[in-house]
Scaffold this active site. Sequence first.
Site, short mmCIF file in Angstrom:
data_model
loop_
_atom_site.label_atom_id
_atom_site.label_comp_id
_atom_site.label_asym_id
_atom_site.label_seq_id
_atom_site.Cartn_x
_atom_site.Cartn_y
_atom_site.Cartn_z
N TYR A 53 38.10 -64.70 -56.59
CA TYR A 53 37.66 -65.79 -57.46
C TYR A 53 37.49 -67.11 -56.68
CZ TYR A 53 38.19 -62.60 -61.30
OH TYR A 53 38.03 -61.51 -62.12
N HIS A 106 34.64 -65.08 -71.61
CA HIS A 106 35.36 -64.45 -70.49
C HIS A 106 36.08 -65.47 -69.61
CE1 HIS A 106 32.63 -60.63 -70.70
NE2 HIS A 106 33.51 -60.69 -71.68
N SER A 174 23.38 -56.73 -69.29
CA SER A 174 23.05 -55.29 -69.28
C SER A 174 23.52 -54.60 -70.56
CB SER A 174 23.72 -54.63 -68.06
OG SER A 174 25.13 -54.80 -68.14
N LEU A 199 15.44 -59.09 -67.51
CA LEU A 199 14.55 -58.63 -66.42
C LEU A 199 14.25 -57.14 -66.55
CD1 LEU A 199 13.23 -59.92 -63.96
CD2 LEU A 199 15.14 -59.15 -62.57
#
Length: 232
Positions: A53, A106, A174, A199
Amino acid sequence: MTRVVVLTGAGISAESGLSTFRDSGGLWEGHDPMAVATPEAFAADPDLVHRFYDERRAALSRVRPNPAHEALARLEAAYGDDLLLVTQNIDDLHERAGSQRVLHMHGRLRSAWCVACDARHEWTGPLRGLTDCPSCAMPALRPDVVWFGEIPHDMDQIHEALWDCDIFCSIGTSGQVYPAAGFVQYALARRAHTIELNLADSDGTTDFHVSRRGPASELVPAWVDELVAGDL
Ligand code: APR
């Protein structure tokens, strides 16, 4: 006014230079998510998790919002509280583009969370080796990120907005990770108009009334222009 919920994923930040997770060369190609993005991984090897991170937090200073982030800030200026922007992303590009109200389901890279006193601290530097909490002095700071197996933030507010929306738009994701991947079903149950700007096909593409293919930096400004002009 039309009520709009927008969900963004890593794809909206790709053209700013931040890696997605599952595209070729993505973050999960170079790292095992179970080794860097679970509470168990952090307990087993905090240094490895902090390094993962810390590198991503440092990258934020090298990138800028792209026209997709800027278009969503424009949409917020036009729609105000009738827009809810939910992001799976932990970067700060929506805020740096001017969005004021962003739900980071998140968590956020530029925040450190103390598991001893529950304080959250804005954090721009490395966390590795600097985990004493500024509030309680306990060595208990961790990345303020929701890991696999943990509960995402703001779910009640998100579900409430989905039950009440007229348009649900999914951008750059996704559709492989729940609960975000299930949001379109909530919107469909409320007969909202659902549109995907991506995309490539996602796991949820067939659930959307409209699915447009292309880079977010082109599709999102065009969609926002249509919405603001009342063409949708
Ligand atoms: N414009 C639009 N879409 C893009 C672009 C782009 N320039 N580049 C990539 N995409 C699309 C890809 O086609 C893909 O569908 O963005 C999506 C990225 O998918 P993922 O890498 O799986 O990222 P995301 O869907 O945000 O992952 C969800 O998984 O690992 C967890 O917590 C992590 O928040 C993340 C969650």
